[in-house]
Scaffold this active site. Structure first.
Site, PDB file in Angstrom:
ATOM      1  CD  GLU A 130      -2.875   1.218   2.346  1.00 57.12           C
ATOM      2  OE1 GLU A 130      -3.673   2.169   2.416  1.00 57.12           O
ATOM      3  OE2 GLU A 130      -2.832   0.312   3.200  1.00 57.12           O
ATOM      4  N   GLY A 270       3.361   2.434  10.370  1.00 56.84           N
ATOM      5  CA  GLY A 270       3.226   1.773  11.660  1.00 56.84           C
ATOM      6  C   GLY A 270       2.932   0.308  11.503  1.00 56.84           C
ATOM      7  CB  ALA A 271       0.868  -1.978  11.528  1.00 54.60           C
ATOM      8  CG  MET A 272       0.086  -3.219   4.843  1.00 52.48           C
ATOM      9  SD  MET A 272      -0.909  -1.767   4.414  1.00 52.48           S
ATOM     10  CE  MET A 272      -2.183  -2.552   3.425  1.00 52.48           C
ATOM     11  CD  GLU A 273      -4.938  -1.921   5.795  1.00 52.72           C
ATOM     12  OE1 GLU A 273      -5.582  -1.248   4.963  1.00 52.72           O
ATOM     13  OE2 GLU A 273      -3.948  -1.468   6.405  1.00 52.72           O
ATOM     14  CG  ASN A 274      -0.315  -6.725   4.063  1.00 55.80           C
ATOM     15  OD1 ASN A 274      -0.380  -5.899   3.178  1.00 55.80           O
ATOM     16  ND2 ASN A 274       0.654  -6.727   4.960  1.00 55.80           N
ATOM     17  CD  GLU A 307      -2.739  -1.647  10.756  1.00 54.57           C
ATOM     18  OE1 GLU A 307      -3.259  -1.946   9.665  1.00 54.57           O
ATOM     19  OE2 GLU A 307      -2.373  -0.493  11.020  1.00 54.57           O
ATOM     20  CG  HIS A 310      -7.588  -1.491   8.289  1.00 52.00           C
ATOM     21  ND1 HIS A 310      -8.442  -0.610   7.656  1.00 52.00           N
ATOM     22  CD2 HIS A 310      -6.501  -0.745   8.652  1.00 52.00           C
ATOM     23  CE1 HIS A 310      -7.909   0.595   7.636  1.00 52.00           C
ATOM     24  NE2 HIS A 310      -6.733   0.547   8.245  1.00 52.00           N
TER      25      HIS A 310
END
Length: 886
Positions: A130, A270-274, A307, A310
């Site tokens: 993203e 910070g983080a990614m919601e894959n 996350e 999400h």
């Protein structure tokens, strides 16, 4: 890896919301094969493609920084004259209406310092797709409204990379020749390419389990470097709390058999919601008392929840295009804010959120990068992961919740999912679901999505003793912002109360209404016009209005309340936020008066009424300690700088410092008493009460240290040396580094020696020094970026130095010599070729040059012009700098 870059002569292309059109092709299913080898990764992508546009439409795929090996349509390899290869695109001019497309390409993830797409972090392969990272993995229709199912096969050396992860479920694995192995992952849910994820490394795992309320078992796993395994239990507990909360509050269950989290040290966000494979910055998942502060623990809890949330608000329903980013981010931030409020103190959480909004988002709204929560245009989408899209976006969702009420809001959310599950949609689709479920007309409210700037609301009051009525007259206006003038009135929810002379709320009844059945003491007024009056009847004696309770709208409020009125609210308001707000307004007004005194050369004096009021707060044994700590914390210098232009940086710093010193001198005994009373014993606990005790204790210590006496320095050193938790250790060090005691250097060096092998704690060591408001910090900054442990390739490390200096240490950054600006210019020149995302975010303090005096304006503008003239400046930084100079 080389980056997408542009010269300063030819600006990058601007994308406009008005130009959106649905893609001519859809990709229904993707099969990916990754061959991970030292120095090169080979990718084979097989996509099932379907035409949806015109018969003569060409297929134009996005791609960056890779070597194309072959292209095949329905198994037939194309020759070079059957496709067009450009820097950022692969175009196939003649393709069938439905076909199988196979593309093979290669690249070296180890050279990818931009940390977008597939890259290497401390020997581990990981991805960040993203917003537009997938195009760095293979040529693709890399946009969020292209949703496909994915099957992924990963092959790698089994010894070096025993853990191979991707989205969905593990359906196959096995050994290969030459000590290699493979794993196949299948994700049954269609998703846009930005939610694709891959991880390969030698990782330890913390495993737990969760059973959904419908009885489905879910395996939970957190993968980290082996030495970090003992820092994962808090994140796991936070995940399970979030899963329970989402079921209870939103009725949403997790939808797969497994949920994986991976902690990565090199990460831009910070983080990614894959989907099913969340990738986190280590800062947002690792926590244990010895190395993480209470703030870190709270952030881990919030980000893990964000996350996870999400999964529905972002994954199951995603955004149609990147202009709609707040559709998922604003909504999910609101959800994580409410989760955190339920886990701790709701009043304190609201204060914390508003403080961030005012300090950062209000500043953004008044600067060159001001934009609506749904932007009209952008050059580089990574520049629009902003506090406006996130935090102001959350405030817009909160206002919808306020206007509809909890029950109708929940009905609207349910309808939103019923209509759009599995789709890529728009902000208008979300608002329409809220309208249709509730029957509430939100047509005017939609302006919050398209109109930039912070509304300014002015309130005046008129009491009629004979009629026993109070009339409140509201006026609203939104200042011009870049590209937007002549703003329209917004629909603003204004929660108000009236407080009688006895300090109690009175029942509210509007003129023309029948007497209410209940005795509501807070009333929600809807401001929809430029000027609007509301008259309350049955007001038998003069009252003090409590305005904008709970900060019911993200506006700047001005009123005719007197200083005495605000002192009264500070003492009596039943709304915790407004009680805190009254104290902040009193303090800000007092400090700005002292700024005037400094400019006029008058001696400084602390107002007796304010000192007395703060003394009452300090001495109130019944007041919640967390709330007391917030009341005692004065507005930040950055917030005070928004009160007038030009910003008098030095006078604000001097005035605020004087107030803290004077309060400490007057109430030293009481502050010391509170410090002693808040000492915690036994093992560390991340509970609301224990956190409040530590917070209040360290606020008191920071006040006491303004006296710079040997006794209080000894007290700070004792806390620093004996602390069994990072909250107390770093708080004491922060107090000492701003003092004049020579022993401070020993403390700084001992902290480094103790924690030099822990990256996240070492980041704190850098940050504490960068925030010191002393002239010598100018030279120190140059030494810090030359330190052996400083790494330009680590976003956390770079942010730990540059962020505190430019964002908190305003007297040093804005030093009249211009050395602070020159330092930031040097940083951007070095960083932009390495990581444009981080460079473009760090350069933004220079964008507010118009708010400072003429000399500083000249120096800041010159630094911006110097950056703009850099050869091969990235699109990311070009957009921020060029807009800042307009």
């Amino acid at each position: 890896m080389a980056d997408s870059r542009t010269s300063t002569i030819t600006p990058p292309e601007t994308k406009y919301l008005k130009d959106y059109r649905a893609p001519d092709f859809q990709i229904e299913q993707v099969t990916l094969v990754f061959d991970l080898r030292e120095g090169v990764t080979h990718v084979r992508a097989t996509s099932q493609v379907r035409r949806e546009g015109a018969a003569d439409a060409v297929l134009r795929l996005d791609g960056h920084d890779m070597t194309l090996m072959s292209v095949a349509v329905d198994g037939v390899r194309l020759t070079a004259d059957q496709y067009q290869l450009e820097d950022h695109h692969l175009t196939l001019p003649h393709v069938p209406d439905q076909f199988e497309l196979t593309i093979e390409n290669e690249f070296d993830p180890a050279q990818n310092t931009a940390l977008e797409g597939l890259y290497v972090s401390k020997g581990m392969y990981c991805t960040q797709c993203e917003a537009e990272g997938f195009r760095r993995i293979t040529y693709f229709l890399d946009q969020p409204d292209v949703m496909a199912t994915y099957r992924v096969r990963i092959e790698a050396d089994k010894t070096a990379y025993p853990v191979l992860l991707s989205n969905g479920n593990n359906i196959e694995q096995g050994d290969l020749a030459d000590g290699r192995h493979y794993v196949v992952w299948d994700d049954p849910f269609p998703k846009p390419s930005y939610l694709f994820a891959l991880v390969a490394g030698d990782l330890a795992v913390l495993e737990d389990h969760f059973t959904t309320r419908s009885g489905a078992p879910v395996t939970l796993r957190i993968f980290v470097a082996p030495e970090d395994l003992d820092k994962c239990p808090h994140a796991m507990d936070s995940l399970k709390k979030a899963m329970v909360w989402d079921e209870q509050v939103y009725g949403l269950e997790y939808d797969l058999d497994i949920f994986n989290i991976v902690a990565v040290s090199h990460f831009n966000m910070g983080a990614m919601e894959n989907k099913s494979l969340n990738i986190f910055n280590t800062k947002c998942v690792l926590a244990k008392p010895e190395t993480a502060t209470d703030g870190d623990f709270a952030a881990v809890e919030a980000v893990v929840a964000h996350e996870y949330f999400h999964n529905w608000t972002g994954n199951r329903v995603t955004c149609r295009d990147w202009f709609q980013l707040s559709l998922k981010e604003g909504l999910t931030v609101f959800r994580d804010q409410e989760f955190s409020a339920d886990m701790g103190s709701r009043a304190v959480k609201r204060i914390e959120d508003v403080r961030i909004l005012r300090q950062h988002q209000f500043a953004e709204d008044s600067g060159p990068m001001a934009h609506p929560i749904r932007p009209d245009s952008y050059m580089e989408i990574n520049n629009f992961y902003t506090v406006t899209v996130y935090e102001k976006g959350a405030e817009v969702i909160r206002m919808i919740h306020t206007l509809l009420g909890p029950e109708k809001y929940r009905q609207g959310i349910d309808l939103y999912f019923d209509r759009h599950d599995g789709q890529a949609v728009t902000c208008d689709d979300f608002v329409a679901a809220m309208e249709d479920a509730s029957g509430v007309d939100l047509r005017q409210f939609r302006l919050w999505y398209s109109q930039a700037g912070t509304p300014e609301v002015t309130v005046s009051q008129s009491y009629d003793a004979a009629a026993e009525s109070l009339t409140l007259t509201f006026r609203q206006m939104t200042p011009d912002t870049p590209g937007q003038t002549d703003k329209k009135p917004l629909h603003i929810p204004m929660a108000v109360g009236l407080i009688g002379p006895d300090g109690a709320d009175i029942p509210l009844q509007l003129d023309g209404e029948n007497a209410p059945d209940d005795v509501a003491t807070t009333r929600l007024l809807s401001l929809t016009g430029s000027e609007q009056s509301f008259t309350f009847v049955g007001v038998k004696e003069p009252v003090v209005p409590s305005l904008l309770r709970g900060f019911s709208a993200p506006v700047k409020l001005k009123s005719d309340l007197t200083a005495a009125d605000r002192l009264f609210l500070l003492a009596h308001d039943s709304d915790s936020f407004n009680r805190w707000e009254a104290g902040q307004e009193i303090a800000a007004g007092l400090i700005m008066e002292l700024v005037d005194d400094i400019a006029a050369g008058r001696p400084l004096h602390l107002d007796d009424g304010f000192s007395s009021a703060m003394g009452k707060v300090i001495g109130d044994l019944d007041l919640d300690r967390a709330f007391k700590a917030e009341v005692l914390s004065l507005p930040s210098e950055a917030t005070l700088g928004q009160y007038r232009s030009p910003v008098d940086v030095d006078a604000i710093h001097q005035a605020r410092k004087f107030v803290r010193h004077a309060l400490a001198a007057t109430h030293e005994t009481a502050l010391q008493s509170i410090y002693n009373a808040c000492q915690t014993t036994g093992f560390y606990a991340f509970t609301p009460q224990a956190v409040a005790d530590r917070r209040l204790k360290n606020v008191c210590l920071s006040y006491l240290m303004t006296q710079e006496t040997p006794a209080v320095f000894t007290q700070s050193m004792a806390q620093f040396s004996n602390a069994d938790n990072m909250t107390d250790e770093i708080a004491a060090l922060s107090c000492m580094v701003n003092s004049a005691f020579s022993e401070t250097r020993d403390a700084v060096e001992s902290f480094y020696a103790k924690w030099r092998d822990d990256d996240l704690v070492l980041d704190k060591w850098f940050s504490v020094q960068a925030a010191v408001s002393k002239p010598e910090t100018q030279d120190l900054m140059r030494r810090l970026i030359q330190h052996p442990d400083f790494d330009w390739n680590m976003p956390n490390r770079v942010r730990s130095v540059v962020g505190p200096f430019c964002g908190q240490n305003l007297t040093c950054f804005h030093d009249k010599s211009g050395r602070g600006y020159a330092f930031l210019g040097d940083v951007i020149e070095k960083l932009d070729p390495i990581n444009p995302q981080i460079a473009s975010r760090l350069v933004q303090p220079l964008g507010r040059w118009k708010y400072y005096d003429a000399d500083r304006q000249k120096l800041m503008k010159a630094t911006l012009e110097r950056i703009l003239a850099l050869p091969n400046l990235s699109e990311n930084t070009y957009e921020i700098v060029s807009k800042s100079l307009k």
